[in-house]
Write a protein that holds these residues in place. Structure first.
Motif, PDB file in Angstrom:
ATOM      1  N   UNK A 299      -4.014   8.124  -7.541  1.00  0.00           N
ATOM      2  CA  UNK A 299      -5.473   8.098  -7.639  1.00  0.00           C
ATOM      3  C   UNK A 299      -6.113   7.948  -6.265  1.00  0.00           C
ATOM      4  N   UNK A 300      -5.588   7.052  -5.444  1.00  0.00           N
ATOM      5  CA  UNK A 300      -6.149   6.848  -4.104  1.00  0.00           C
ATOM      6  C   UNK A 300      -5.905   8.055  -3.200  1.00  0.00           C
ATOM      7  N   UNK A 301      -4.887   8.830  -3.501  1.00  0.00           N
ATOM      8  CA  UNK A 301      -4.581  10.026  -2.706  1.00  0.00           C
ATOM      9  C   UNK A 301      -5.455  11.213  -3.080  1.00  0.00           C
ATOM     10  N   UNK A 302      -5.962  11.218  -4.295  1.00  0.00           N
ATOM     11  CA  UNK A 302      -6.695  12.393  -4.784  1.00  0.00           C
ATOM     12  C   UNK A 302      -8.185  12.151  -5.014  1.00  0.00           C
ATOM     13  N   UNK A 303      -8.643  10.935  -4.837  1.00  0.00           N
ATOM     14  CA  UNK A 303     -10.032  10.623  -5.185  1.00  0.00           C
ATOM     15  C   UNK A 303     -11.024  10.897  -4.060  1.00  0.00           C
TER      16      UNK A 303
ATOM     17  N   UNK B 162      -5.580   4.134   4.652  1.00  0.00           N
ATOM     18  CA  UNK B 162      -5.816   2.718   4.328  1.00  0.00           C
ATOM     19  C   UNK B 162      -6.087   2.552   2.835  1.00  0.00           C
ATOM     20  N   UNK B 163      -6.865   3.459   2.298  1.00  0.00           N
ATOM     21  CA  UNK B 163      -7.170   3.419   0.861  1.00  0.00           C
ATOM     22  C   UNK B 163      -5.891   3.632   0.049  1.00  0.00           C
ATOM     23  N   UNK B 164      -5.102   4.588   0.439  1.00  0.00           N
ATOM     24  CA  UNK B 164      -3.841   4.880  -0.254  1.00  0.00           C
ATOM     25  C   UNK B 164      -2.904   3.679  -0.179  1.00  0.00           C
ATOM     26  N   UNK B 165      -2.881   3.003   0.956  1.00  0.00           N
ATOM     27  CA  UNK B 165      -1.989   1.852   1.152  1.00  0.00           C
ATOM     28  C   UNK B 165      -2.322   0.682   0.239  1.00  0.00           C
TER      29      UNK B 165
END
Length: 82
Positions: free
Chosen positions: A29-33, A40-43
């Motif tokens: 979700x953090x990778x595609x949003x 940082x968001x993905x982490x």
């Protein structure tokens, strides 16, 4: 039905299964949003507490179809939102 399959795993009595599902859901979700992925968001998916809370809340809404009464409720009521 991926949403139901993830729900089953996110609510599992097996902590390792819950955390693995939460990390996978949150990372995806953090990778595609966002248009441009934010590392940082993905982490954030690496934090088990964040991942589990994030995935369970989002999955709960998806599983319940956003709590809409009908599929095009948002479009039908766009004039109310404007």
């Amino acid at each position: 039905d991926f949403v139901a399959a993830y729900r089953k795993r996110l609510l599992s009595s097996d902590e390792a299964e819950r955390l693995a599902a939460a990390k996978a859901w949150t990372t995806w979700e953090c990778s595609t949003s966002e248009l441009f992925p934010d590392e940082e968001h993905i982490a954030q998916g690496d934090d088990p507490r964040f991942a589990l809370a994030f995935a369970r809340i989002e999955n709960h809404y998806f599983f319940n179809k956003g709590f809409f009464e009908y599929d095009d409720q948002l479009l039908r009521n766009v004039d109310i939102i404007r």
